[in-house]
Write an enzyme that holds these catalytic residues in place. Structure first.
Site, PDB file in Angstrom:
ATOM      1  N   LYS A  34       0.888  -1.171   0.000  1.00 45.50           N
ATOM      2  CA  LYS A  34       0.000   0.000   0.000  1.00 45.50           C
ATOM      3  C   LYS A  34       0.919   1.211   0.000  1.00 45.50           C
ATOM      4  O   LYS A  34       1.730   1.377   0.908  1.00 45.50           O
ATOM      5  CB  LYS A  34      -0.868  -0.020   1.259  1.00 45.50           C
ATOM      6  CG  LYS A  34      -1.681   1.261   1.487  1.00 45.50           C
ATOM      7  CD  LYS A  34      -2.560   1.132   2.741  1.00 45.50           C
ATOM      8  CE  LYS A  34      -3.365   2.397   3.006  1.00 45.50           C
ATOM      9  NZ  LYS A  34      -4.260   2.265   4.191  1.00 45.50           N
ATOM     10  N   GLU A  93      -3.557   7.258   2.079  1.00 48.90           N
ATOM     11  CA  GLU A  93      -3.896   7.501   3.482  1.00 48.90           C
ATOM     12  C   GLU A  93      -2.650   7.750   4.321  1.00 48.90           C
ATOM     13  O   GLU A  93      -2.481   7.207   5.417  1.00 48.90           O
ATOM     14  CB  GLU A  93      -4.718   6.324   4.037  1.00 48.90           C
ATOM     15  CG  GLU A  93      -6.014   6.128   3.262  1.00 48.90           C
ATOM     16  CD  GLU A  93      -6.934   5.053   3.827  1.00 48.90           C
ATOM     17  OE1 GLU A  93      -6.436   4.086   4.420  1.00 48.90           O
ATOM     18  OE2 GLU A  93      -8.155   5.204   3.655  1.00 48.90           O
ATOM     19  N   ARG A 125     -13.330  11.207  -5.299  1.00 54.95           N
ATOM     20  CA  ARG A 125     -12.452  10.110  -4.878  1.00 54.95           C
ATOM     21  C   ARG A 125     -12.676   8.862  -5.719  1.00 54.95           C
ATOM     22  O   ARG A 125     -11.729   8.089  -5.946  1.00 54.95           O
ATOM     23  CB  ARG A 125     -12.724   9.816  -3.403  1.00 54.95           C
ATOM     24  CG  ARG A 125     -12.074   8.563  -2.904  1.00 54.95           C
ATOM     25  CD  ARG A 125     -12.202   8.470  -1.409  1.00 54.95           C
ATOM     26  NE  ARG A 125     -11.904   7.128  -0.939  1.00 54.95           N
ATOM     27  CZ  ARG A 125     -11.960   6.759   0.326  1.00 54.95           C
ATOM     28  NH1 ARG A 125     -12.323   7.644   1.251  1.00 54.95           N
ATOM     29  NH2 ARG A 125     -11.675   5.536   0.695  1.00 54.95           N
ATOM     30  N   ASP A 142     -14.584   2.330  -1.056  1.00 54.46           N
ATOM     31  CA  ASP A 142     -13.891   1.603   0.008  1.00 54.46           C
ATOM     32  C   ASP A 142     -14.822   0.627   0.721  1.00 54.46           C
ATOM     33  O   ASP A 142     -15.274   0.913   1.828  1.00 54.46           O
ATOM     34  CB  ASP A 142     -13.320   2.629   1.006  1.00 54.46           C
ATOM     35  CG  ASP A 142     -12.411   1.987   2.036  1.00 54.46           C
ATOM     36  OD1 ASP A 142     -12.155   0.788   1.920  1.00 54.46           O
ATOM     37  OD2 ASP A 142     -11.965   2.702   2.939  1.00 54.46           O
ATOM     38  N   GLU A 172     -16.050  -4.286   7.918  1.00 51.56           N
ATOM     39  CA  GLU A 172     -15.737  -2.931   8.386  1.00 51.56           C
ATOM     40  C   GLU A 172     -16.928  -1.980   8.292  1.00 51.56           C
ATOM     41  O   GLU A 172     -17.313  -1.350   9.272  1.00 51.56           O
ATOM     42  CB  GLU A 172     -14.550  -2.382   7.592  1.00 51.56           C
ATOM     43  CG  GLU A 172     -14.204  -0.955   7.971  1.00 51.56           C
ATOM     44  CD  GLU A 172     -13.059  -0.373   7.161  1.00 51.56           C
ATOM     45  OE1 GLU A 172     -12.486  -1.086   6.315  1.00 51.56           O
ATOM     46  OE2 GLU A 172     -12.740   0.814   7.373  1.00 51.56           O
ATOM     47  N   GLU A 223     -28.452  -3.174   4.034  1.00 54.49           N
ATOM     48  CA  GLU A 223     -28.439  -2.015   3.140  1.00 54.49           C
ATOM     49  C   GLU A 223     -29.677  -1.146   3.366  1.00 54.49           C
ATOM     50  O   GLU A 223     -29.600   0.085   3.364  1.00 54.49           O
ATOM     51  CB  GLU A 223     -28.394  -2.497   1.684  1.00 54.49           C
ATOM     52  CG  GLU A 223     -28.363  -1.363   0.674  1.00 54.49           C
ATOM     53  CD  GLU A 223     -28.394  -1.863  -0.772  1.00 54.49           C
ATOM     54  OE1 GLU A 223     -28.923  -2.973  -1.016  1.00 54.49           O
ATOM     55  OE2 GLU A 223     -27.898  -1.144  -1.655  1.00 54.49           O
TER      56      GLU A 223
HETATM   57  C1  GCV Z   1      -5.620  -0.678   6.373  1.00 54.09           C
HETATM   58  C2  GCV Z   1     -10.021   1.723   4.801  1.00 54.09           C
HETATM   59  C3  GCV Z   1      -9.859   1.318   6.226  1.00 54.09           C
HETATM   60  C4  GCV Z   1      -8.409   1.382   6.677  1.00 54.09           C
HETATM   61  C5  GCV Z   1      -7.569   0.537   5.731  1.00 54.09           C
HETATM   62  C6  GCV Z   1      -7.766   1.070   4.324  1.00 54.09           C
HETATM   63  C7  GCV Z   1      -7.024   0.247   3.296  1.00 54.09           C
HETATM   64  O1  GCV Z   1      -9.800   3.085   4.651  1.00 54.09           O
HETATM   65  O2  GCV Z   1     -10.659   2.111   7.041  1.00 54.09           O
HETATM   66  O3  GCV Z   1      -8.326   0.913   7.987  1.00 54.09           O
HETATM   67  O4  GCV Z   1      -6.217   0.558   6.097  1.00 54.09           O
HETATM   68  O5  GCV Z   1      -9.128   1.014   3.991  1.00 54.09           O
HETATM   69  O6  GCV Z   1      -7.683  -0.574   2.680  1.00 54.09           O
HETATM   70  O7  GCV Z   1      -5.839   0.435   3.120  1.00 54.09           O
END
Ligand code: GCV
Length: 697
Positions: free
Chosen positions: A299, A303, A353, A382, A410, A527
């Site tokens: 990654k 972020e 985004r 996401d 999540e 949903e």
């Molecule tokens: C590991 C989302 C999650 C993050 C995660 C990110 C990613 O934003 O909230 O916790 O980071 O995705 O997939 O890198």
């Protein structure tokens, strides 16, 4: 006599009859061999393991364990038992024993052939793989068939997996916490080290193998560079050793700044020769100790993570320098397309985004080395409850791709809500990108459409130390379903739900139909009371990504906007007046989304900004749909409790009570969601619920 036969052994199953009552913890997941034993009465009591592979021996032991026997004596012989037997081995080792079999029936790669053969007055159940893994997968498949009471007395079936990469990821931190994990601490790591006791790791690898998963990246993609430190390597070796008998390759997530952070270099510029040499040395060092190491996940530029943009370099520069260190050892690099600016200007109606992955990666198509795989989240934002398939899938014909899914829930209820995600994943995998004729996502990521050697699947799972792995006992259907889809994306959600229920709760028809129905309805229910019409998330995105937080998406740079105000709602992503996101799709897909008349209701607000009074294809206005779906969703969440209660006495008390508690909580929380959302939209739009329910639950 060939060497392989000399190493064959036969296990004679002698039944173990000790039955101890034990509290049901859910730890066995879908591998419940009491059912196998019941279904196996007319099956042989001999297991012949042919060959000298650790993985094939694992398969043999699994069969013995499932049939509740004790391994018998090793018989160093090239002879087949002269009685009915299971015979396991690779084609190379089995074929000399059954010379009349045709090679053409054995799938290449990790596939297997289950075949019953009469010979010399006995009957043999052959489990043949082209690879050792294939033998293991064939064994688990046969056991699953027996447990589901399928006909196995005659077999001739040779399935093979859809794609070579079928991985899972864990977002475990070195200190033992798990980012977005909802089932306890890490089974791998604790206090900066790999755990001393890796029993759970072995059990996890067994679960993964049973659904055909062949790789696991064990640490957070927000990677601590220390994972590449010299102290860590011997510890990683222990995990790889634990995975190996189950055919699971170890992988790790690495941070691009590692050459500086742990290597002491002054730069991590991917084009710097010292940086390239550092990655090469790191790769060689790992492979010297872990010859079957799977590779790295990266990654970068995302972020707040370090990335090639810090040196004016591209994702291809970054990916290739690392991939070249892995390539001589046949390792792969999964480079994540989750790259976006989280400081977008929310006042800018053209900022979006959702465009980011395509905008960054599409121009780089063709620039990635052969062993780089671009890992693409299923949707452009996401892991939300509803997103369209990422347009990037259709835009990289010269690049290998993997789809990233999230088993850990999540944004979909964090295992406190029931949300079976297989129907959603199916919609994405079946979605036709029209990139080159009929090109559903599943055929792109498998490599089939553009003849790519690599490609596949990676899901973030985040099991933890909780005995039942994921917290909610029914959440394991998502892990099972993920593995099954990665193996065969043509399976239906119904088939997967029924399979998992049978394996997990037994074959009682009422149990199977009730739990399957609950699973299959749960995504829509979730949903309905959380996110209407693809509006983007109404979840609290600034906190823990759980529960309603309608305004948290707005007026900040994260770009998860729904743009609801007093007049209307939705992101205008059209080519004509919006962000132009829709233009990232093929013409056929553009037609579906660009025009209001064609746009499906469930994605309307993802693609368009409309007034609350806009009339949907369903005939409802947008605002009335928001009200209705929230009331209906909360009612349906309550019905899940009723459905579950109908199973009282039909399944064990432990899991019954655990699920009931969670469903009752979910039904209550659905009311919280409903009232928060309905009140907010009433206050914002000033439009009453036509059915007059507000304030009168
Ligand atoms: C590991 C989302 C999650 C993050 C995660 C990110 C990613 O934003 O909230 O916790 O980071 O995705 O997939 O890198």
């Amino acid at each position: 006599m060939r060497d392989a036969f000399c190493l064959a052994y036969i296990a004679i199953l002698s039944p173990i009859s000790i039955h101890t009552a034990f509290a049901e913890s859910g730890a066995e997941a879908w591998l419940r061999y009491s059912q196998v034993k019941e279904g196996a009465t007319s099956l042989p009591n001999r297991v012949a393991v042919v060959g000298n592979s650790e993985i094939v021996r694992t398969a043999g032991s699994e069969l013995v364990r499932a049939l509740e026997g004790r391994p018998g004596k090793r018989v160093p012989t090239g002879e087949l038992p002269n009685a009915d037997a299971f015979v396991l081995g690779t084609w190379r080792d089995i074929h000399p024993l059954f010379p009349s079999l045709s090679r053409s029936r054995v799938p290449s790669g990790d596939g297997f052939w289950l075949k019953t053969v009469p010979q010399h007055g006995a009957k043999y159940w052959l489990i043949i793989g082209a690879s050792n893994r294939g033998v293991l997968y064939g064994t688990f498949s046969l056991l699953a068939r027996i447990a589901q009471q399928q006909h196995v007395l005659t077999l001739d079936d040779s399935p093979s997996p859809s794609a070579p990469i079928r991985w899972v990821s864990q977002w475990d931190n070195l200190d033992g916490t798990i980012e977005r994990g909802y089932a306890g601490r890490s089974i791998f790591l604790d206090n900066g080290q790999v755990r001393g006791d890796l029993t759970r790791v072995s059990e996890y690898a067994r679960l993964l193998a049973s659904i055909g998963i062949n790789g696991c990246a064990i640490n957070n993609v927000n990677a601590d560079p220390r994972v590449l430190s010299s102290e860590m390597l011997p510890q990683l070796v222990r995990i790889a050793d634990t995975f190996r008998p189950w055919g699971v390759k170890l992988a790790i997530s690495v941070d691009l700044s590692s050459p500086m952070a742990v290597g002491g270099l002054k730069t991590f510029d991917p084009l710097d020769p010292d940086v390239a040499a550092w990655w090469k040395k790191a790769g060689d060092g790992i492979y010297a100790r872990i010859p079957d190491f799977g590779g790295f996940v990266v990654k970068a530029d995302s972020e707040g993570r370090s990335g090639p943009s810090q040196y004016g370099r591209t994702a291809a520069d970054a990916a290739n320098v690392i991939a070249r260190a892995l390539r001589p050892h046949h390792g792969v690099l999964l480079y994540r397309a989750f790259v976006y600016n989280h400081h977008l200007d929310w006042r800018d109606l053209k900022a979006d985004r959702a465009r980011a992955a395509y905008d960054y990666f599409h121009p780089l198509d063709g620039n990635f080395d052969e062993n780089v795989v671009i890992q693409i989240k299923y949707g452009p934002i996401d892991s939300q409850v509803r997103e369209p398939a990422s347009p990037l899938f259709g835009a990289m014909p010269n690049t290998s791709q993997a789809i990233e899914l999230q088993v850990t829930q999540e944004y979909t209820g964090q295992q406190r809500h029931l949300c079976f995600l297989v129907p959603m994943w199916k919609e994405i995998l079946d979605f036709d990108m029209h990139a080159n004729g009929a090109t559903p996502v599943k055929k792109i990521v498998s490599g089939e459409v553009w003849h790519r050697r690599l490609g596949g699947y990676n899901a973030v799972v985040n099991v933890g130390l909780d005995a039942n792995w994921l917290g909610h006992p029914l959440a394991m259907a998502n892990l099972y379903g993920y593995g099954r889809l990665a193996w065969n994306p043509n399976l239906s959600a119904e088939e997967i739900a029924a399979e998992w229920t049978r394996l997990t709760f037994g074959n009682n028809p009422q149990v199977v139909s009730t739990i399957s129905k609950m699973l299959l309805s749960s995504w829509h229910i979730y949903e309905s009371y959380t996110g209407p019409l693809g509006a983007g998330t109404l979840t609290d995105i600034l906190g823990d990504h759980y529960g309603p937080g309608i305004e948290s998406s707005e007026h900040n740079g994260w770009g998860q906007w729904h743009r609801a105000d007093e007049h209307g709602i939705g992101m205008d992503r059209t080519i004509a007046t919006g962000t132009g996101y829709i233009g990232q799709y093929s013409r056929e897909v553009q037609k579906r989304y660009e025009w209001l008349a064609n746009c499906p209701d469930e994605l309307l607000l993802f693609m368009h900004h409309v007034p609350y009074t806009f009339v949907l294809h369903s005939g409802n206005t947008v605002i009335q749909h928001i009200y209705d779906s929230h009331y209906e969703g909360a009612e349906q969440a309550a019905e899940l409790v009723t459905q579950w209660k109908s199973l009282h006495g039909q399944i064990d008390d432990e899991r019954y009570s655990d699920v009931l508690t969670r469903l009752e909580y979910q039904a209550g929380h659905a009311i919280v969601w409903r009232d928060t959302v309905v009140n907010w939209f009433f206050k914002t739009s000033g439009i009453m619920d036509a059915k007059g329910r507000m304030g009168h639950p």
